[in-house]
Design a protein around this motif. Structure first.
Motif, PDB file in Angstrom:
ATOM      1  N   PRO A 399      -4.793  10.331   4.981  1.00 31.26           N
ATOM      2  CA  PRO A 399      -6.091   9.796   4.916  1.00 31.26           C
ATOM      3  C   PRO A 399      -6.534   9.051   4.619  1.00 31.26           C
ATOM      4  O   PRO A 399      -7.051   8.226   3.641  1.00 31.26           O
ATOM      5  CB  PRO A 399      -6.955  10.803   4.350  1.00 31.26           C
ATOM      6  N   VAL A 400      -6.908   7.949   5.745  1.00 33.59           N
ATOM      7  CA  VAL A 400      -8.167   6.538   5.614  1.00 33.59           C
ATOM      8  C   VAL A 400      -8.913   6.573   5.303  1.00 33.59           C
ATOM      9  O   VAL A 400      -9.760   7.063   5.859  1.00 33.59           O
ATOM     10  CB  VAL A 400      -6.541   5.317   6.005  1.00 33.59           C
ATOM     11  N   ARG A 401      -9.712   6.051   4.324  1.00 32.66           N
ATOM     12  CA  ARG A 401     -11.017   5.904   3.808  1.00 32.66           C
ATOM     13  C   ARG A 401     -11.317   4.891   4.204  1.00 32.66           C
ATOM     14  O   ARG A 401     -11.083   3.561   4.794  1.00 32.66           O
ATOM     15  CB  ARG A 401     -11.297   5.746   2.645  1.00 32.66           C
ATOM     16  N   PRO A 402     -13.052   4.693   4.928  1.00 34.26           N
ATOM     17  CA  PRO A 402     -13.843   3.781   5.376  1.00 34.26           C
ATOM     18  C   PRO A 402     -13.792   1.831   4.556  1.00 34.26           C
ATOM     19  O   PRO A 402     -13.873   1.075   4.792  1.00 34.26           O
ATOM     20  CB  PRO A 402     -15.059   4.218   6.010  1.00 34.26           C
ATOM     21  N   ASP A 403     -13.787   2.561   3.265  1.00 35.77           N
ATOM     22  CA  ASP A 403     -14.173   1.649   1.795  1.00 35.77           C
ATOM     23  C   ASP A 403     -12.637   1.278   1.178  1.00 35.77           C
ATOM     24  O   ASP A 403     -12.617   0.297   0.007  1.00 35.77           O
ATOM     25  CB  ASP A 403     -14.531   2.485   1.183  1.00 35.77           C
ATOM     26  N   TRP A 404     -11.794   1.492   2.186  1.00 32.75           N
ATOM     27  CA  TRP A 404     -10.061   0.382   1.411  1.00 32.75           C
ATOM     28  C   TRP A 404     -10.549  -0.465   1.899  1.00 32.75           C
ATOM     29  O   TRP A 404     -10.494  -1.613   3.775  1.00 32.75           O
ATOM     30  CB  TRP A 404      -9.437   0.815   2.382  1.00 32.75           C
ATOM     31  N   ASN A 405     -10.201  -1.741   1.380  1.00 39.42           N
ATOM     32  CA  ASN A 405     -10.569  -3.233   1.140  1.00 39.42           C
ATOM     33  C   ASN A 405      -9.279  -4.294   0.755  1.00 39.42           C
ATOM     34  O   ASN A 405      -9.373  -5.656   0.838  1.00 39.42           O
ATOM     35  CB  ASN A 405     -11.929  -4.167   1.132  1.00 39.42           C
ATOM     36  N   LEU A 434      15.557   7.275  -4.249  1.00 39.41           N
ATOM     37  CA  LEU A 434      15.839   7.825  -5.316  1.00 39.41           C
ATOM     38  C   LEU A 434      17.525   8.219  -4.461  1.00 39.41           C
ATOM     39  O   LEU A 434      17.548   8.611  -3.208  1.00 39.41           O
ATOM     40  CB  LEU A 434      15.982   9.335  -5.825  1.00 39.41           C
ATOM     41  N   PRO A 435      18.778   7.628  -5.251  1.00 34.42           N
ATOM     42  CA  PRO A 435      20.425   7.991  -4.578  1.00 34.42           C
ATOM     43  C   PRO A 435      20.507   9.334  -4.015  1.00 34.42           C
ATOM     44  O   PRO A 435      20.832   8.897  -2.897  1.00 34.42           O
ATOM     45  CB  PRO A 435      21.433   7.542  -5.995  1.00 34.42           C
ATOM     46  N   GLU A 436      20.570  10.890  -4.763  1.00 32.94           N
ATOM     47  CA  GLU A 436      20.079  11.772  -3.895  1.00 32.94           C
ATOM     48  C   GLU A 436      19.456  12.096  -2.674  1.00 32.94           C
ATOM     49  O   GLU A 436      19.237  13.235  -1.749  1.00 32.94           O
ATOM     50  CB  GLU A 436      19.642  12.868  -5.514  1.00 32.94           C
ATOM     51  N   ASN A 437      18.336  11.329  -2.458  1.00 32.88           N
ATOM     52  CA  ASN A 437      17.294  11.447  -1.903  1.00 32.88           C
ATOM     53  C   ASN A 437      17.752  10.584  -0.174  1.00 32.88           C
ATOM     54  O   ASN A 437      17.149  10.287   0.755  1.00 32.88           O
ATOM     55  CB  ASN A 437      15.710  10.979  -1.883  1.00 32.88           C
ATOM     56  N   ARG A 438      18.686   9.476  -0.386  1.00 30.40           N
ATOM     57  CA  ARG A 438      18.949   8.298   0.571  1.00 30.40           C
ATOM     58  C   ARG A 438      19.429   8.214   2.424  1.00 30.40           C
ATOM     59  O   ARG A 438      19.352   8.139   3.105  1.00 30.40           O
ATOM     60  CB  ARG A 438      20.062   7.363  -0.173  1.00 30.40           C
ATOM     61  N   ASN A 439      20.134  10.095   2.153  1.00 32.59           N
ATOM     62  CA  ASN A 439      20.112  10.338   3.627  1.00 32.59           C
ATOM     63  C   ASN A 439      19.181  10.598   4.174  1.00 32.59           C
ATOM     64  O   ASN A 439      18.982  11.953   5.066  1.00 32.59           O
ATOM     65  CB  ASN A 439      21.031  11.599   3.164  1.00 32.59           C
ATOM     66  N   ARG A 440      17.713  11.287   3.353  1.00 33.36           N
ATOM     67  CA  ARG A 440      16.367  11.850   3.595  1.00 33.36           C
ATOM     68  C   ARG A 440      15.432  11.480   4.573  1.00 33.36           C
ATOM     69  O   ARG A 440      15.522  10.517   3.531  1.00 33.36           O
ATOM     70  CB  ARG A 440      16.154  12.942   2.703  1.00 33.36           C
ATOM     71  N   PRO A 441      15.195  11.815   5.725  1.00 37.29           N
ATOM     72  CA  PRO A 441      14.137  10.769   5.844  1.00 37.29           C
ATOM     73  C   PRO A 441      12.512  11.114   5.724  1.00 37.29           C
ATOM     74  O   PRO A 441      12.416  12.549   5.260  1.00 37.29           O
ATOM     75  CB  PRO A 441      14.202  10.898   7.684  1.00 37.29           C
ATOM     76  N   TYR A 442      11.602   9.706   5.543  1.00 43.89           N
ATOM     77  CA  TYR A 442      10.458  10.721   4.844  1.00 43.89           C
ATOM     78  C   TYR A 442       9.626  10.084   5.436  1.00 43.89           C
ATOM     79  O   TYR A 442       9.511   8.252   6.307  1.00 43.89           O
ATOM     80  CB  TYR A 442      10.129   9.819   3.652  1.00 43.89           C
ATOM     81  N   PHE A 443       8.447  10.375   5.766  1.00 41.10           N
ATOM     82  CA  PHE A 443       7.960  10.030   7.181  1.00 41.10           C
ATOM     83  C   PHE A 443       6.181  10.134   6.054  1.00 41.10           C
ATOM     84  O   PHE A 443       5.876  11.042   5.763  1.00 41.10           O
ATOM     85  CB  PHE A 443       7.498  11.373   8.222  1.00 41.10           C
ATOM     86  N   ILE A 444       5.258   9.234   6.573  1.00 38.57           N
ATOM     87  CA  ILE A 444       3.135   8.995   6.240  1.00 38.57           C
ATOM     88  C   ILE A 444       4.006   8.478   7.050  1.00 38.57           C
ATOM     89  O   ILE A 444       3.655   7.064   7.775  1.00 38.57           O
ATOM     90  CB  ILE A 444       4.096   7.789   4.724  1.00 38.57           C
ATOM     91  N   CYS A 445       2.111   9.587   6.975  1.00 36.71           N
ATOM     92  CA  CYS A 445       1.120   9.606   8.074  1.00 36.71           C
ATOM     93  C   CYS A 445       0.005   8.920   7.966  1.00 36.71           C
ATOM     94  O   CYS A 445      -0.549   9.370   6.987  1.00 36.71           O
ATOM     95  CB  CYS A 445       1.126  10.929   8.945  1.00 36.71           C
ATOM     96  N   LEU A 446      -0.625   7.994   7.885  1.00 29.97           N
ATOM     97  CA  LEU A 446      -1.898   7.024   7.847  1.00 29.97           C
ATOM     98  C   LEU A 446      -2.668   8.026   8.723  1.00 29.97           C
ATOM     99  O   LEU A 446      -3.110   7.198  10.184  1.00 29.97           O
ATOM    100  CB  LEU A 446      -1.566   5.859   7.853  1.00 29.97           C
ATOM    101  N   ASP A 447      -3.351   8.895   8.522  1.00 24.28           N
ATOM    102  CA  ASP A 447      -5.048   9.520   9.502  1.00 24.28           C
ATOM    103  C   ASP A 447      -5.630   8.558   9.751  1.00 24.28           C
ATOM    104  O   ASP A 447      -6.127   8.113   8.869  1.00 24.28           O
ATOM    105  CB  ASP A 447      -4.660  10.596   9.046  1.00 24.28           C
ATOM    106  N   GLU A 448      -5.951   8.018  11.066  1.00 26.88           N
ATOM    107  CA  GLU A 448      -6.954   7.205  10.783  1.00 26.88           C
ATOM    108  C   GLU A 448      -7.650   6.364  10.762  1.00 26.88           C
ATOM    109  O   GLU A 448      -7.930   5.759   9.884  1.00 26.88           O
ATOM    110  CB  GLU A 448      -8.510   8.113  10.893  1.00 26.88           C
ATOM    111  N   MET A 449      -6.108   5.659  10.444  1.00 28.70           N
ATOM    112  CA  MET A 449      -5.501   4.175  10.066  1.00 28.70           C
ATOM    113  C   MET A 449      -6.850   2.924  10.202  1.00 28.70           C
ATOM    114  O   MET A 449      -6.715   2.540   9.208  1.00 28.70           O
ATOM    115  CB  MET A 449      -4.371   4.083  10.851  1.00 28.70           C
ATOM    116  N   ASN A 450      -7.202   3.326  11.199  1.00 29.58           N
ATOM    117  CA  ASN A 450      -8.045   1.950  11.740  1.00 29.58           C
ATOM    118  C   ASN A 450      -9.558   2.285  11.219  1.00 29.58           C
ATOM    119  O   ASN A 450     -10.544   0.895  11.781  1.00 29.58           O
ATOM    120  CB  ASN A 450      -8.243   1.465  12.553  1.00 29.58           C
ATOM    121  N   LEU A 451     -10.195   3.531  10.625  1.00 26.82           N
ATOM    122  CA  LEU A 451     -11.462   3.579   9.534  1.00 26.82           C
ATOM    123  C   LEU A 451     -12.247   2.525   8.588  1.00 26.82           C
ATOM    124  O   LEU A 451     -13.431   1.656   8.663  1.00 26.82           O
ATOM    125  CB  LEU A 451     -11.258   4.834   8.853  1.00 26.82           C
TER     126      LEU A 451
END
Length: 716
Positions: A399-405, A434-451
């Protein structure tokens, strides 16, 4: 579609399969006759080439590391007024001896029956004891790869997908499959039941885990559907195999072994080419495949009947990324859609295709729209459907916070002692790299990104995304955390020169209202913006008949499914150049319109739209016009805003492009365009358009301009 003629069989869904031949006495004597109905299959495998009538052509049969010569003979059977296509190897003693050695069970059965019946030739082997030879097309005409399905030696190993029937199957000690589907056709992953024999081993898979292993007590028999198998879509008559279940404890997650299992290339096995589980019932498996799973699950107490001498105990910890066939991409995307729907969420077409193509084009996507439309849920369910969950660390919600600058909350900082304190994003990227994770996709959701202002805390990442390049077959970026910026040796080893791994995908969700900040062109240039403002509240999470649908389940999917194939236009192959030229010509015309308000696009957007269009065509997910429509909507229109007459003129000209073939007098509409945009009013059928989604958005933007004196992509 399944085709069966006498001793020949084929399922068109099995990639490159020409046909499967049930082994009979002809295989040991001279070869085999090919039914007329299979001539077309061999013609396709030979790329349209065929021996002339009355002649033959040398062919090569490839089995593992062995090759054998034979002939494809086109016999002129004048008495029957027909051609007869045959595979012949009468004089090849080596090949005939090979067939005898491999198909010992059939050879001994036929020999014994001939002795009992005074040399009778037409000996039919029962299905439960049958063996088969399969012919597969290669890239070379008259060269076939063969696979052998035998009864000799060790038991066969099978894999069954059971889903919500696993408890019923375990309780009754059976597996069961219908003879035909609802259209009255046999299905290859049900037909395999015929080949199961006493003593075979079955791995039972459900809900993304191997949960039981069993030994077959009795081979398949025709039997009615067990009462505990509740799926009413199935036919009542089927094949039933009795088997003794043994619980696998703890259950083994698919993600533990699927990437390494793909390296074994199990023919007609349970995994597709991107590491997911095929949608079907009973699939072939192998003893090496079983041994690999046992090697990777040492905490499981496997029963004695599954223990075999290990032929190759060395298991590599990492594997190269598997090639993915374009047709498998389309199947997987449609399965993702079905998975999301069965979880109670409905998104209008072609949103899921669009979301996938956007991620494939560039690993940063923005989902925009009013609150409560399911933006965050889409990201979570999409990731979950391909095996990326919060539990395994492949899905992270920030979750994105409004005070991130500044970027410290995401990336991290050094404290007063000089120790680096990683942000949540950095922690995910360390794991993903990590080499053992190279075949795995990782998804990062920045929620309410423009707060908070995106440029303040995210600009470093945006710049790094533009530094993507190929290095040793991988996509790399400039470092996010330079080695020299860290004081401690421990931090340098863990975080030094860490870039954005190619298997990390960033998705931002945004609400556009008075509490949020607008986006700069720097952000918009680097992302596809998918909008969620068109809501159909009549879409409910159930519909008549849904309770009868088979559960859709997708296991872990390889990173190759998402990874970009193109970073620059120079990477594009010759087969795509004409599409790129057509797309570029359209953008040139669009740029001439945008120049009036200084909103024209550059090379970055040209390349992005070209890549998106190529993927859409390659995978058969969208037509060329549908792809350009979405890119016009997502990459061009968000750049337009203002209150001047010039902005209105640009909107009208763009709408004229979208309504290709319709005569619009732009100057006549500058004072009042209500007769134009009112055609998209609620309750009315939208007018026909070459680019309908962009046309609809442009109509709304025009309305806002006339009614409010100002317009923007985000206000409608």
């Amino acid at each position: 579609m399944i085709k069966t003629l006498r001793s020949w069989w084929k399922d068109s869904e099995i990639s490159n399969l020409i046909g499967r031949k049930k082994v009979d006495s002809s295989i040991f004597e001279y070869g085999t006759q090919i039914p007329v109905e299979f001539h077309v299959d061999f013609s396709e495998a030979n790329q349209g080439k065929a021996p002339a009538l009355g002649t033959s052509q040398k062919i090569v049969l490839i089995y593992k590391n062995q090759t054998f010569e034979a002939r494809l003979q086109n016999v002129d059977q004048k008495s029957a007024d027909r051609e007869a296509l045959q595979i012949r190897y009468d004089s090849n003693k080596e090949l005939k001896q090979f067939m005898i050695s491999q198909f010992q069970a059939t050879y001994q059965y036929i020999t014994a029956k001939k002795a009992e019946n005074s040399g009778k030739k037409n000996i039919v082997v029962p299905d439960a004891q049958a063996e088969y030879i399969e012919f597969y097309a290669t890239r070379t005409p008259f060269e076939y790869r063969i696979e052998l399905i035998t009864q000799q030696g060790s038991p066969n190993v099978w894999w069954v997908n059971q889903g919500n029937t696993i408890n019923a199957g375990k309780t009754e000690g059976v597996i069961w499959a219908p003879l035909k589907n609802s259209n009255g056709n046999p299905v290859h992953h049900w037909e395999t039941m015929r080949e199961v024999k006493r003593g075979d081993i079955i791995l039972h898979y459900a809900n993304k885990h191997l949960r039981y292993v069993s030994r077959v007590i009795d081979p398949a028999q025709i039997a009615p559907r067990p009462s505990s198998f509740a799926n009413s879509n199935w036919e009542e008559e089927g094949r039933l195999v009795r088997t003794d279940y043994f619980e696998v404890s703890p259950a083994i997650p698919l993600e533990l072994f699927n990437q390494q299992l793909m390296k074994l290339n199990i023919t007609q096995g349970p995994l597709n080419s991107i590491g997911g589980v095929n949608q079907g019932y009973l699939y072939r498996f192998t003893i090496p495949g079983l041994q690999l799973i046992q090697h990777l699950s040492k905490d499981v107490n496997w029963p004695a009947f599954t223990q075999f001498e290990v032929a190759n105990p060395v298991i590599e910890e990492t594997i190269t990324l598997p090639e993915i066939k374009d047709e498998n991409v389309r199947k997987t995307v449609y399965q993702v859609k079905a998975y999301i729907k069965q979880n109670g969420f409905h998104y209008t077409d072609p949103l899921i295709e669009n979301f996938y193509l956007s991620l494939k084009t560039k690993p940063f996507v923005i989902l925009a729209g009013i609150s409560g439309t399911g933006k965050t849920k889409l990201v979570k369910l999409f990731a979950e459907s391909v095996g990326a969950t919060g539990e395994n660390g492949q899905f992270t919600l920030i979750p994105v916070r409004p005070d991130w600058n500044d970027p410290t909350d995401l990336i991290g900082y050094q404290d007063l002692s000089g120790r680096f304190k990683p942000g949540r994003l950095t922690e995910v990227m360390v794991t993903a790299s990590l080499p053992e994770n190279r075949n795995r996709p990782y998804f990062i959701c920045l929620d309410e990104m423009n707060l908070a202002r995106v440029e303040h805390y995210f600009s470093d990442l945006l710049s790094l995304l533009e530094s993507q390049r190929w290095m040793d077959g991988q996509i790399v970026t400039e470092p996010l955390i330079p080695y020299a910026s860290l004081d401690r040796v421990e931090d340098q080893e863990l975080y030094g020169d860490l870039g954005i791994p190619e298997n990390v995908y960033l998705i931002g969700t945004v609400n556009m209202d008075e509490t949020t900040y607008p986006f700069s062109k720097k952000v918009l240039d680097r992302a596809n913006t998918l909008e969620f403002n068109h809501i159909d509240l009549t879409q409910l999470p159930w519909s008549e008949g849904d309770e009868e649908q088979e559960i859709v389940e997708i296991g872990p999917v390889s990173q190759r499914f998402f990874r970009a194939d193109y970073l620059n236009l120079v990477n594009v192959g010759a087969e795509n150049k004409e599409l790129v030229k057509r797309t570029t010509n359209k953008l040139v015309a669009i740029n001439q319109i945008l120049e009036e308000i200084h909103a024209q696009v550059g090379f970055r957007i040209r390349d992005t739209i070209s890549f998106y269009s190529i993927y859409a065509e390659r995978f058969g997910l969208l037509t060329e016009d549908e792809a350009f429509d979405l890119q016009l909507l997502q990459k061009i229109l968000p750049r337009i805003q203002g209150s001047h007459t010039s902005v209105k003129r640009v909107l009208l000209k763009l709408l004229k492009v979208c309504l290709e073939g319709e005569s619009l007098q732009v100057n006549d509409l500058l004072d009042d365009a209500s007769t134009l945009y009112s055609r998209w009013d609620a309750g009315k059928e939208a007018p026909a358009a070459k680019y309908p989604q962009s046309a609809r958005k442009l109509a709304f933007m025009l309305r806002r301009l006339e009614e409010d004196g100002f317009t923007s992509f985000w206000l409608s």
